[in-house]
Design a protein around this motif. Structure first.
Motif, short mmCIF file in Angstrom:
data_model
loop_
_atom_site.label_atom_id
_atom_site.label_comp_id
_atom_site.label_asym_id
_atom_site.label_seq_id
_atom_site.Cartn_x
_atom_site.Cartn_y
_atom_site.Cartn_z
N GLY A 221 25.62 46.50 38.74
CA GLY A 221 26.40 45.44 38.12
C GLY A 221 25.58 44.19 37.84
O GLY A 221 25.74 43.54 36.80
N ARG A 222 24.69 43.85 38.77
CA ARG A 222 23.81 42.68 38.55
C ARG A 222 22.92 42.91 37.33
O ARG A 222 22.71 41.99 36.52
N ARG A 223 22.38 44.11 37.22
CA ARG A 223 21.52 44.43 36.08
C ARG A 223 22.30 44.34 34.77
O ARG A 223 21.82 43.81 33.77
N PHE A 224 23.52 44.86 34.79
CA PHE A 224 24.33 44.82 33.57
C PHE A 224 24.67 43.37 33.21
O PHE A 224 24.59 42.98 32.05
N TRP A 225 25.07 42.58 34.22
CA TRP A 225 25.50 41.22 33.94
C TRP A 225 24.35 40.35 33.46
O TRP A 225 24.56 39.41 32.68
N ALA A 226 23.14 40.66 33.88
CA ALA A 226 21.98 39.90 33.42
C ALA A 226 21.82 39.99 31.91
O ALA A 226 21.25 39.09 31.29
N TRP B 24 28.49 37.98 43.51
CA TRP B 24 28.79 39.26 44.15
C TRP B 24 29.05 39.05 45.63
O TRP B 24 28.31 38.33 46.30
N ARG B 25 30.08 39.72 46.14
CA ARG B 25 30.42 39.70 47.56
C ARG B 25 30.42 41.13 48.08
O ARG B 25 31.22 41.95 47.62
N ALA B 26 29.54 41.42 49.03
CA ALA B 26 29.45 42.76 49.61
C ALA B 26 30.44 42.85 50.76
O ALA B 26 30.09 42.63 51.92
N GLU B 27 31.70 43.15 50.44
CA GLU B 27 32.75 43.17 51.44
C GLU B 27 33.61 44.42 51.29
O GLU B 27 33.80 44.92 50.19
N ASP B 28 34.13 44.89 52.42
CA ASP B 28 35.06 46.01 52.44
C ASP B 28 36.44 45.48 52.07
O ASP B 28 36.99 44.63 52.77
N LEU C 175 38.96 36.92 40.28
CA LEU C 175 38.56 37.68 41.45
C LEU C 175 38.68 39.14 41.09
O LEU C 175 39.78 39.63 40.78
N ASP C 176 37.58 39.86 41.08
CA ASP C 176 37.57 41.28 40.72
C ASP C 176 37.34 42.09 41.99
O ASP C 176 36.24 42.12 42.53
N VAL C 177 38.39 42.75 42.45
CA VAL C 177 38.39 43.45 43.73
C VAL C 177 37.98 44.92 43.51
O VAL C 177 38.55 45.60 42.66
N GLY C 178 37.00 45.39 44.30
CA GLY C 178 36.49 46.74 44.08
C GLY C 178 35.84 46.82 42.72
O GLY C 178 36.13 47.71 41.91
N SER C 179 34.94 45.90 42.46
CA SER C 179 34.43 45.64 41.11
C SER C 179 33.60 46.78 40.54
O SER C 179 33.44 46.88 39.32
#
Length: 261
Positions: A124-129, A139-143, A88-92
């Motif tokens: 991040g999505r582009r890099f991970w691809a 990816w989770r778009a959460e505060d 779990l990577d928080v504030g990724s």
């Protein structure tokens, strides 16, 4: 221990910079650096758009990667049998700690990345691809401050890399919250400043109170023997790419990133 970005990630960063004038990257990088150094908490995202994310990737990502990778090397040395499968990577951000973990442990199978900035997550999505299908990344778009990140359950590895310095909540409270999600190792990395050290001390105190065993850098639960004006920190030399030098207006081919974990 390699401090440079992995080759695939370095190429992906170069790609995302294409088409953005060097002057704009330099200006946005300077604005980002000012916000980070000033630890500005004005309820605005440090990274608001794609150009900001590209500037971050050019200037800050190499340093945060190097520091986080160095901290993970210390974890691997302190716990040689640790083989995480779920992170779990928080504030990724753009997935910096996820990349570092994937390089540190071949056992990693899946990552849940929590990031509130849409621009950072898209970068991040582009890099991970560029990595391929393994480990898988969701990816989770959460505060981070508003809710416990989904999905529920525990993770072998939980990372908060350069996150506490952006939160308004108490560092000890944040550490305790994510310790509850940890079934193996909780790794916290902060800038190597007196303020970063104080945040780490607050997190450390909360973790000790919660029954955590400290693996590194000090494998004990006693009080830190240092007192201001001294503070604990480490330094990791970071190679600078051409784009990195241009964005910072620097001539040296390296810089030293001070960090605490």
């Amino acid at each position: 221990m390699p401090a440079d970005l992995p080759q695939l990630l370095r190429r992906a960063v170069e790609d995302i910079l294409q088409g953005i004038p060097a002057g704009e990257i330099a200006a946005r990088a300077a604005a980002l650096s000012a916000r980070y150094r000033g630890e500005v908490r004005d309820q605005r995202m440090h990274v608001a758009g794609p150009a900001d994310a590209a500037a971050y990737a050019a200037v800050r990502m190499p340093a945060t990667y190097a520091a986080t990778r160095a901290a993970m090397a210390a974890v691997a040395e302190a716990a040689p049998g640790f083989s995480p499968r779920r992170q779990l990577d928080v504030g990724s951000g753009p997935g910096t700690a996820a990349w570092a973990a994937a390089e540190a442990w071949d056992s990693l199978e899946s990552v849940v990345a929590v990031e509130g900035s849409a621009a950072m997550a898209e970068a991040g999505r582009r890099f991970w691809a560029a990595r391929g299908p393994r480990p898988s990344l969701e990816w989770r778009a959460e505060d981070v401050e508003q809710a416990e990140p989904a999905p529920a359950g525990g993770f072998d590895l939980v990372t908060l890399a350069y996150v506490l310095n952006e939160l308004r909540m108490d560092p000890g409270e944040a550490a305790a919250r994510f310790w509850r999600r940890t079934e193996g190792v909780l790794l916290i990395v902060e800038p190597g400043t007196p303020a970063g050290w104080r945040r780490i001390l607050a997190a450390r105190g909360a973790l000790v109170a919660g029954g955590a065993h400290l693996a590194a850098p000090c494998p004990h639960a006693a009080a830190c023997p240092l007192a201001p004006p001294d503070w604990c920190h480490f330094a990791q030399r970071v190679p600078r790419s051409r784009e990195h030098r241009l964005a910072k207006g620097g001539e040296l081919g390296w810089e030293d990133e001070k960090f605490i974990y």
